[in-house]
Write a protein that holds these residues in place. Structure first.
Motif, PDB file in Angstrom:
ATOM      1  N   GLN A  20       0.649  -5.331   0.877  1.00  0.00           N
ATOM      2  CA  GLN A  20      -0.180  -4.192   0.508  1.00  0.00           C
ATOM      3  C   GLN A  20      -0.162  -3.153   1.622  1.00  0.00           C
ATOM      4  OE1 GLN A  20      -3.906  -6.334  -0.489  1.00  0.00           O
ATOM      5  NE2 GLN A  20      -3.572  -5.634  -2.595  1.00  0.00           N
ATOM      6  N   SER A  21      -0.315  -1.897   1.226  1.00  0.00           N
ATOM      7  CA  SER A  21      -0.271  -0.799   2.186  1.00  0.00           C
ATOM      8  C   SER A  21      -1.432   0.153   1.927  1.00  0.00           C
ATOM      9  CB  SER A  21       1.057  -0.049   2.069  1.00  0.00           C
ATOM     10  OG  SER A  21       1.070   1.093   2.907  1.00  0.00           O
ATOM     11  N   LEU A  22      -1.914   0.778   3.007  1.00  0.00           N
ATOM     12  CA  LEU A  22      -2.998   1.746   2.870  1.00  0.00           C
ATOM     13  C   LEU A  22      -2.521   3.085   2.329  1.00  0.00           C
ATOM     14  CD1 LEU A  22      -4.877   1.081   6.228  1.00  0.00           C
ATOM     15  CD2 LEU A  22      -5.520   0.288   3.956  1.00  0.00           C
ATOM     16  N   ARG A  23      -1.229   3.319   2.341  1.00  0.00           N
ATOM     17  CA  ARG A  23      -0.710   4.589   1.823  1.00  0.00           C
ATOM     18  C   ARG A  23       0.421   4.346   0.840  1.00  0.00           C
ATOM     19  NH1 ARG A  23       3.720   7.084   5.211  1.00  0.00           N
ATOM     20  NH2 ARG A  23       4.508   5.406   6.547  1.00  0.00           N
ATOM     21  N   LYS A  24       0.631   5.303  -0.027  1.00  0.00           N
ATOM     22  CA  LYS A  24       1.666   5.191  -1.046  1.00  0.00           C
ATOM     23  C   LYS A  24       3.017   5.582  -0.458  1.00  0.00           C
ATOM     24  CE  LYS A  24       2.599   6.491  -5.866  1.00  0.00           C
ATOM     25  NZ  LYS A  24       2.579   5.090  -6.326  1.00  0.00           N
ATOM     26  N   ARG A  25       4.023   4.817  -0.767  1.00  0.00           N
ATOM     27  CA  ARG A  25       5.358   5.104  -0.258  1.00  0.00           C
ATOM     28  C   ARG A  25       5.923   6.398  -0.834  1.00  0.00           C
ATOM     29  NH1 ARG A  25       8.829   1.522   1.938  1.00  0.00           N
ATOM     30  NH2 ARG A  25      10.522   2.466   0.742  1.00  0.00           N
ATOM     31  N   ASN A  26       6.650   7.118  -0.001  1.00  0.00           N
ATOM     32  CA  ASN A  26       7.398   8.304  -0.419  1.00  0.00           C
ATOM     33  C   ASN A  26       6.529   9.422  -0.984  1.00  0.00           C
ATOM     34  OD1 ASN A  26       9.801   6.951   0.242  1.00  0.00           O
ATOM     35  ND2 ASN A  26       9.848   5.995  -1.787  1.00  0.00           N
ATOM     36  N   LYS A  27       5.258   9.403  -0.663  1.00  0.00           N
ATOM     37  CA  LYS A  27       4.397  10.486  -1.123  1.00  0.00           C
ATOM     38  C   LYS A  27       4.023  11.351   0.069  1.00  0.00           C
ATOM     39  CE  LYS A  27       0.348  11.522  -3.939  1.00  0.00           C
ATOM     40  NZ  LYS A  27      -0.760  10.974  -4.741  1.00  0.00           N
ATOM     41  N   LYS A  28       4.320  12.642  -0.032  1.00  0.00           N
ATOM     42  CA  LYS A  28       4.105  13.553   1.091  1.00  0.00           C
ATOM     43  C   LYS A  28       2.611  13.841   1.282  1.00  0.00           C
ATOM     44  CE  LYS A  28       8.552  15.881   0.547  1.00  0.00           C
ATOM     45  NZ  LYS A  28       9.233  17.162   0.326  1.00  0.00           N
ATOM     46  N   TRP A 217       1.275 -14.016   6.065  1.00  0.00           N
ATOM     47  CA  TRP A 217       0.708 -13.374   7.247  1.00  0.00           C
ATOM     48  C   TRP A 217      -0.556 -12.628   6.841  1.00  0.00           C
ATOM     49  CZ3 TRP A 217       6.127 -11.990   6.549  1.00  0.00           C
ATOM     50  CH2 TRP A 217       6.987 -12.780   7.319  1.00  0.00           C
ATOM     51  N   VAL A 218      -1.468 -12.462   7.780  1.00  0.00           N
ATOM     52  CA  VAL A 218      -2.705 -11.738   7.511  1.00  0.00           C
ATOM     53  C   VAL A 218      -2.852 -10.602   8.511  1.00  0.00           C
ATOM     54  CG1 VAL A 218      -5.220 -11.866   7.343  1.00  0.00           C
ATOM     55  CG2 VAL A 218      -3.826 -13.799   6.580  1.00  0.00           C
ATOM     56  N   ASN A 219      -3.044  -9.397   7.980  1.00  0.00           N
ATOM     57  CA  ASN A 219      -3.255  -8.210   8.791  1.00  0.00           C
ATOM     58  C   ASN A 219      -4.710  -7.775   8.666  1.00  0.00           C
ATOM     59  OD1 ASN A 219      -3.416  -5.061   8.954  1.00  0.00           O
ATOM     60  ND2 ASN A 219      -1.494  -5.575  10.001  1.00  0.00           N
ATOM     61  N   ASP A 220      -5.314  -7.349   9.771  1.00  0.00           N
ATOM     62  CA  ASP A 220      -6.730  -6.970   9.754  1.00  0.00           C
ATOM     63  C   ASP A 220      -7.015  -5.822   8.801  1.00  0.00           C
ATOM     64  OD1 ASP A 220      -7.244  -8.924  11.577  1.00  0.00           O
ATOM     65  OD2 ASP A 220      -7.375  -7.589  13.318  1.00  0.00           O
ATOM     66  N   PHE A 221      -6.036  -4.974   8.546  1.00  0.00           N
ATOM     67  CA  PHE A 221      -6.268  -3.785   7.727  1.00  0.00           C
ATOM     68  C   PHE A 221      -5.768  -3.924   6.287  1.00  0.00           C
ATOM     69  CE2 PHE A 221      -5.802  -2.336  12.151  1.00  0.00           C
ATOM     70  CZ  PHE A 221      -7.050  -1.752  12.328  1.00  0.00           C
ATOM     71  N   THR A 222      -4.626  -4.598   6.097  1.00  0.00           N
ATOM     72  CA  THR A 222      -4.038  -4.659   4.753  1.00  0.00           C
ATOM     73  C   THR A 222      -4.146  -6.042   4.116  1.00  0.00           C
ATOM     74  OG1 THR A 222      -1.860  -5.123   5.714  1.00  0.00           O
ATOM     75  CG2 THR A 222      -2.411  -2.816   5.268  1.00  0.00           C
ATOM     76  N   GLY A 223      -4.704  -6.997   4.834  1.00  0.00           N
ATOM     77  CA  GLY A 223      -4.887  -8.330   4.263  1.00  0.00           C
ATOM     78  C   GLY A 223      -3.621  -9.166   4.317  1.00  0.00           C
TER      79      GLY A 223
END
Length: 248
Positions: A20-28, A217-223
């Protein structure tokens, strides 16, 4: 939060990562995700792992069991690094020339290295079986050649680690420009599949493959993110212990 599925195809190996990501790919004009500060030690470790993974993928995408891991040694004398690099450069040019005359490509991955005493310069490279004889003829010191056949157990992971490992600081990594690059595809992931993974449920294995490794893996921001490695079933019967010559 945006969900993605990344697939990396390297010869017989297929890697799939769900994340999961906090931002959308390829979106300006979208703000970037928060950069998490990490120590230089952790960064060095992350870079090492990425380097090993990249090298392993290149090996799988370009070489196979039956190809060769070769050590080409120069005589025990005080070559400078510049002198040995020139020897290797001319060596590669001769192989490429004679391979081209036979309608062959010359691919290689490896490194130059010197012994601890500074008097044992040698070249380690992976080459295809079709150019082995040409390479042996082109090396000017015929008694300075050590051949080891490639075996695919572990999908060349040990060999990739050995190529990237640099204890003395004298390795000079070399790769030919004509290597086939791993195919990377990133698509929007299905949230239903991601939810299954979060619950510990298994997803269907891609047809024609078998699972060799799964990690989370677990990331503090994206889980959580989930990583799977598969090998082609037809490749299973060739799996044996990687054989590498560590006599540096």
């Amino acid at each position: 939060m945006f969900t993605y599925k990344c697939e990396i195809q390297s010869g017989p190996m297929l890697e799939i990562k769900y994340y999961q990501s906090l931002r959308k790919r390829n979106k300006k004009n979208m703000s970037r995700s928060i950069n998490r500060a990490i120590t230089s030690e952790k960064m060095a470790q992350a870079n090492r792992i990425r380097g090993e993974q990249h090298t392993q993928r290149l090996i799988l995408a370009n070489f196979k069991q039956g190809d060769w891991w070769v050590r080409f040694s120069a005589p025990y004398q005080n070559f400078t690094e510049e002198e040995f690099e020139k020897i290797v450069s001319n060596f590669f040019k001769r192989i490429k020339y004679h391979a081209k005359k036979q309608g062959l490509q010359f691919k290689y991955i490896g490194f130059c290295e010197c012994g601890k005493r500074g008097s044992n310069w040698h070249l380690h490279i992976i080459i295809e079986d079709c150019v082995k004889d040409i390479a042996m003829k082109m090396w000017q010191w015929s008694n300075g050649i050590n051949l080891t056949p490639l075996y695919e157990d572990g999908s060349f992971a040990d060999l990739a680690k050995y190529i990237r490992k640099d204890v003395t600081g004298t390795k000079r990594l070399k790769t030919s420009r004509n290597l086939t690059k791993p195919a990377v595809t990133v698509t929007e992931g299905k949230k239903r599949e991601f939810k299954k993974l979060e619950k510990g449920e298994a997803l269907q294995i891609p047809q024609g493959y078998y699972l060799v490794r799964d990690e989370m893996w677990v990331n503090d921001f994206t889980g959580a993110s989930f990583y799977f490695t598969y090998l082609a079933i037809d490749n299973h019967k060739y799996r044996r212990k990687d054989m590498i010559n560590n006599d540096t």
